[in-house]
Enzyme design. Structure first.
Site, PDB file in Angstrom:
ATOM      1  N   ASP A  46      -4.789  -5.864  -8.015  1.00 49.04           N
ATOM      2  CA  ASP A  46      -4.967  -5.157  -6.673  1.00 49.04           C
ATOM      3  C   ASP A  46      -5.445  -3.559  -6.955  1.00 49.04           C
ATOM      4  O   ASP A  46      -4.895  -3.144  -8.017  1.00 49.04           O
ATOM      5  CB  ASP A  46      -3.866  -5.503  -5.808  1.00 49.04           C
ATOM      6  CG  ASP A  46      -4.209  -5.444  -4.286  1.00 49.04           C
ATOM      7  OD1 ASP A  46      -5.270  -4.905  -3.989  1.00 49.04           O
ATOM      8  OD2 ASP A  46      -3.271  -5.775  -3.376  1.00 49.04           O
ATOM      9  N   HIS A  88       0.736  -1.305  -0.028  1.00 44.73           N
ATOM     10  CA  HIS A  88       0.188  -0.214   0.103  1.00 44.73           C
ATOM     11  C   HIS A  88       0.963   1.272  -0.106  1.00 44.73           C
ATOM     12  O   HIS A  88       0.243   2.175  -0.449  1.00 44.73           O
ATOM     13  CB  HIS A  88      -0.850  -0.001   1.236  1.00 44.73           C
ATOM     14  CG  HIS A  88      -1.871  -1.079   1.315  1.00 44.73           C
ATOM     15  ND1 HIS A  88      -1.795  -2.068   1.536  1.00 44.73           N
ATOM     16  CD2 HIS A  88      -3.237  -0.991   0.869  1.00 44.73           C
ATOM     17  CE1 HIS A  88      -2.801  -2.888   1.409  1.00 44.73           C
ATOM     18  NE2 HIS A  88      -3.717  -2.227   1.019  1.00 44.73           N
TER      19      HIS A  88
END
Length: 604
Positions: free
Chosen positions: A324, A251
């Protein structure tokens, strides 16, 4: 014919005569399942505009509890981030093929509202020319990652299920969890995690993984895939080619996995192979670099050697590949937001998930086709996979759900009982010196509950110390609760030590304890009072290595209510500890030496 089906056929086709395939009815189905053959789906694709085709490839977030009447704050957020007011406008402008639900986007207040939102999204999409149903998805892994909370049923997460070791339980959790999602209009779940967590320092996977043994993880992944998909929800194994051995969170950074190709085949590949053998509907990519599989320095999400060469060709997978989130740093490090979606499609991806700026990503794909970098045939290939999945999931036959269906399925007593029973079989007893456990309310009636109170996973009651205290009270103990946090101060520690003086035992919830953590100071000071101290690792089981003097230590693998309550029942002897470590715990001072191996778990 259902009204919804008639509406869909009309909305998809405009008029039957316009899109009739071979003179037959519009979108005629092959059988009662509502599946369409590829010939009909290709005919459908051939009538789409290029803009509609590009839209089908995107799965996007949108703020609001309603497709057409969200709160003003959500309208403002949508206008700022996406340039539309609500889900209906998002669909009208970009013709997106999928929408992902998040708690923070206010999509998941309660089951009836979620069902209404899903229906509103489908209605908005089917009202468009050549409108198609939307594939609605979410991350409902259970454990520490769940977007839909109470009153829906929440199950133990992956590592807890790994500790339970029962493929039947894993399948049951998938089947029930899937049935509840489907009742609310969610037909694609980004679960189960297929990463093998071989690195205790992994900051992003950890307890989201079933464990450290590739074969054991493979068995649990296959069981969950079968569970979800038997309920009519697409399972999604993630994060290919394997995110289990990293110390960087994708992330916020760009992790590099240094496994050789042989190590990858032995450690990371088995769960994905098992998922494919189980008939997995979709696989999610990882924003990680694996130089042994692709030396270019590109993230796997953008790697043709990994996604086409390995996943498609070597592993023989022909289902949907979803990225993702494209807003994550791991995929944005090397290329701009306009290049990422184009490179992902060139690598072999079918669904582009949650780009930071949809207009940039959408227009980049459109221009790549117009400029010849991508062919329309390449888009058609991915759209066909997406439409096959929509047809398989029954979306083309009937995309709508009902409130009555929600009431019949979501959070019903039999589901909640199943979750409690499964959770009891996951709690792991790591240490029990001198037979301190089970605690008897005759000898240890008054209990002080202290410890970390991380923000509760979605929709659980929390905070953890309160849940533990309430569970003890239910079992006839007298519980006092004092939240001490993940980094207790000297003043907080002193308060806890003072409170411990007047009780028979102390229960402390530990959370990711490190060598420098003041949680260690708290526990050691409590031990110094002479009161019996029971510790419960409410996330990673590795905490036990940092607190060697604790006489009784349990692992719950998550701080959701279902796992905490089960741990208390085990602690009090109302259930036997049967969980076994699915990961090894290394010694704190000698990390190369194993303190507790895979399979360790004490009994009463």
């Amino acid at each position: 014919m259902h009204t919804s089906r008639r509406t869909l056929l009309a909305a998809t086709a405009g008029a039957a005569a316009v899109v009739a395939v071979g003179g037959g009815p519009a979108l005629a189905e092959d059988d009662d399942t509502g599946r369409l053959d590829d010939k009909r789906l290709r005919a459908l694709i051939s009538r789409m505009t290029l803009e509609e085709k590009v839209g089908q490839l995107f799965v996007m977030r949108v703020y609001g509890h309603s497709a057409t009447a969200p709160d003003q704050a959500d309208i403002d957020a949508n206008l700022k981030e996406i340039g539309v007011r609500d889900a209906a406008e998002l669909i009208a402008k970009y013709r997106v093929g999928g929408i992902i639900y998040f708690g923070w986007a206010h999509n998941t207040r309660d089951p009836h509202q979620i069902a209404d939102l899903s229906n509103g999204i489908q209605k908005a999409s089917l009202a468009q020319p050549r409108g198609l149903p939307v594939l609605i998805s979410t991350d409902q892994e259970h454990g520490i990652v769940a977007r839909v909370g109470r009153p829906a049923t929440l199950f133990p997460g992956a590592m807890a299920l790994g500790a339970g070791g029962s493929r039947t339980d894993a399948r049951t959790a998938g089947r029930i969890g899937g049935a509840e999602l489907r009742a609310m209009g969610v037909r694609q779940d980004y679960a189960p995690v297929a990463d093998v967590n071989v690195n205790p320092a992994n900051p992003v996977i950890g307890v989201r993984s079933f464990g450290a043994d590739p074969q054991a993880v493979a068995g649990m992944v296959a069981a969950q895939v079968k569970g979800y998909q038997s309920a009519g929800v697409a399972a999604t194994s993630k994060h290919f080619p394997g995110h289990g051995d990293t110390e960087t969170d994708s992330h916020y950074g760009f992790p590099v996995i240094e496994h050789t190709e042989a190590q990858w085949a032995e450690l990371d590949a088995p769960p994905f192979r098992a998922a494919i053998a189980a008939g997995i509907d979709s696989i999610m990519t990882a924003h990680i670099m694996v130089p042994a599989l692709d030396p270019s320095g590109d993230p796997a999400t953008l790697s043709r050697p990994i996604l086409t060469g390995i996943l498609r060709e070597r592993l023989g997978y022909d289902g949907v590949v979803v990225t993702d989130s494209l807003g994550m740093e791991g995929v944005r490090t090397k290329y701009g937001d306009d290049r990422v979606p184009v490179l992902a499609l060139k690598a072999g991806v079918d669904q582009l998930l949650n780009p930071p700026k949809l207009d940039v990503a959408w227009n980049a794909v459109l221009q790549a086709v117009r400029g010849g970098e991508l062919t329309e045939a390449r888009l058609d290939e991915s759209i066909l996979r997406v439409l096959r999945l929509k047809a398989k999931l029954g979306l083309i036959k009937d995309p709508y759900v009902t409130r009555r269906g929600v009431d019949r399925v979501v959070g019903i007593p039999s589901h909640l009982k199943a979750a409690d029973r499964i959770a009891e079989r996951t709690t792991t007893l790591l240490v029990n010196s001198g037979g301190l456990l089970p605690l008897s309310r005759r000898t240890h009636r008054s209990v002080l509950v202290v410890g970390a109170d991380p923000a509760s996973p979605s929709g659980t009651t929390g905070p953890p110390t309160n849940v533990l205290g309430a569970a003890l009270t239910e079992l006839g103990f007298t519980a006092t609760v004092l939240s001490t946090g993940t980094a207790p101060t000297e003043a907080t520690i002193a308060k806890a030590v003072a409170a411990a003086q007047g009780v028979d035992a102390v229960l402390v919830g530990t959370y990711n304890v490190t060598a420098a953590s003041s949680q260690r100071t708290l526990v050691n000071r409590l031990l110094a009072t002479g009161r019996p101290v029971v510790a419960l690792a409410i996330r990673n089981p590795y905490d036990v290595a940092q607190l060697p003097d604790v006489k009784a230590y349990l692992a719950a693998y998550s701080w959701t209510d279902v796992e905490l309550r089960a741990a208390v029942r085990v602690l009090a002897g109302r259930a036997d500890p049967v969980g076994e470590l699915p990961v090894p715990v290394q010694k704190a001072d000698k990390p190369k030496e194993v303190l507790y191996p895979v399979g360790h778990g004490l009994r009463y």
